[in-house]
Design a protein around this motif. Structure first.
Motif, mmCIF file in Angstrom:
data_model
loop_
_atom_site.group_PDB
_atom_site.id
_atom_site.type_symbol
_atom_site.label_atom_id
_atom_site.label_comp_id
_atom_site.label_asym_id
_atom_site.label_seq_id
_atom_site.Cartn_x
_atom_site.Cartn_y
_atom_site.Cartn_z
ATOM 1 N N TYR A 197 45.155 31.130 33.598
ATOM 2 C CA TYR A 197 44.554 32.450 33.775
ATOM 3 C C TYR A 197 44.672 33.287 32.500
ATOM 4 O O TYR A 197 43.736 34.011 32.128
ATOM 5 C CB TYR A 197 45.213 33.192 34.931
ATOM 6 C CG TYR A 197 44.893 32.643 36.303
ATOM 7 C CD1 TYR A 197 43.878 31.708 36.487
ATOM 8 C CD2 TYR A 197 45.595 33.056 37.428
ATOM 9 C CE1 TYR A 197 43.575 31.205 37.734
ATOM 10 C CE2 TYR A 197 45.300 32.564 38.687
ATOM 11 C CZ TYR A 197 44.288 31.637 38.843
ATOM 12 O OH TYR A 197 43.991 31.144 40.094
ATOM 13 N N LEU B 161 44.521 37.574 39.846
ATOM 14 C CA LEU B 161 45.778 37.936 39.205
ATOM 15 C C LEU B 161 46.481 39.017 40.014
ATOM 16 O O LEU B 161 45.874 40.026 40.381
ATOM 17 C CB LEU B 161 45.520 38.438 37.786
ATOM 18 C CG LEU B 161 44.907 37.400 36.838
ATOM 19 C CD1 LEU B 161 44.322 38.080 35.615
ATOM 20 C CD2 LEU B 161 45.938 36.376 36.429
ATOM 21 N N GLY C 151 39.882 32.775 39.877
ATOM 22 C CA GLY C 151 41.198 33.008 40.433
ATOM 23 C C GLY C 151 41.416 34.491 40.653
ATOM 24 O O GLY C 151 40.488 35.299 40.574
#
Length: 207
Positions: free
Chosen positions: A146, A109, A107
């Motif tokens: 996350y 951030l 992912g």
């Protein structure tokens, strides 16, 4: 380029649907880019960030005013002033990958504010929607997962916040949100491997 001689439908395809209006996706991208510039250069770079990111002639003055207002609100929050702006290092659009069992989770951030020890972080996820109901739960799960991944990489997540810029509100996550997201993700991975997951609009041919 001249459009002379093109069929009417092709000419229409070259014109914006509404002059002075940008799409929600474009708007979100512009806001994220402005916040990235401000994060790296400080609040004093707000005007510069706006000028760099809002150069398109399709942006109406009212839209610029709205974006400027949401940025001004965020920069006055305790989150921005006490955590992000006081960080020893701010990483924007930080890629993240970690193992969840035998699955690889990847992912990005929006902002990770590192404290002086280099291990303690405050995590921020910017949203340009209002985030209500199912959307809020989806955002809580995404950021929670996350954060669980960051902690698995020997980082201490001091705070994790979803920032709803349009709604001018903050969604603060708790450590139990990290654990719950990690558990739900592990269960989802196990279900996918076993073929026990619902077919959806984007995956109607999975076996």
């Amino acid at each position: 380029h001249s459009l002379q001689g093109l069929p009417d439908d092709r000419v229409a395809g070259h014109l914006p649907d509404s002059l002075g209006t940008i799409s929600a996706l474009e708007r979100g991208s512009l806001v994220h880019r402005a916040l990235e510039i401000i994060g790296s250069r400080g609040e004093s770079a707000t005007d510069e960030a706006l000028n760099l990111t809002l150069q398109s002639g399709q942006i109406a003055p009212a839209e610029r005013d709205e974006i400027e207002a949401m940025l001004a609100w965020y920069l006055q929050t305790g989150l921005s002033r006490e955590r992000v702006q006081q960080a020893s290092r701010l990483r924007s659009e930080m890629p993240l990958s970690f193992r969840l069992g035998d699955a690889l989770i990847e992912g990005k951030l929006d902002a990770v504010a590192e404290q002086a020890d280099g291990q303690t972080v405050d995590v921020v996820d910017y949203k340009t929607g209002y985030g209500e109901g199912d959307d809020e739960e989806e955002h809580r799960f995404q950021l929670g997962l996350y954060c669980a991944g960051l902690e698995a990489l020997v980082k201490t997540v001091r705070s994790a916040t979803v920032v709803y810029l349009d709604g001018q509100r903050l969604l603060e996550l708790e450590p139990e949100d990290f654990r719950r997201a990690e558990t739900e993700a592990a269960e989802a991975v196990a279900g996918i491997r076993a073929g026990n997951f619902p077919r959806g609009a984007y995956c109607d041919t999975c076996a």
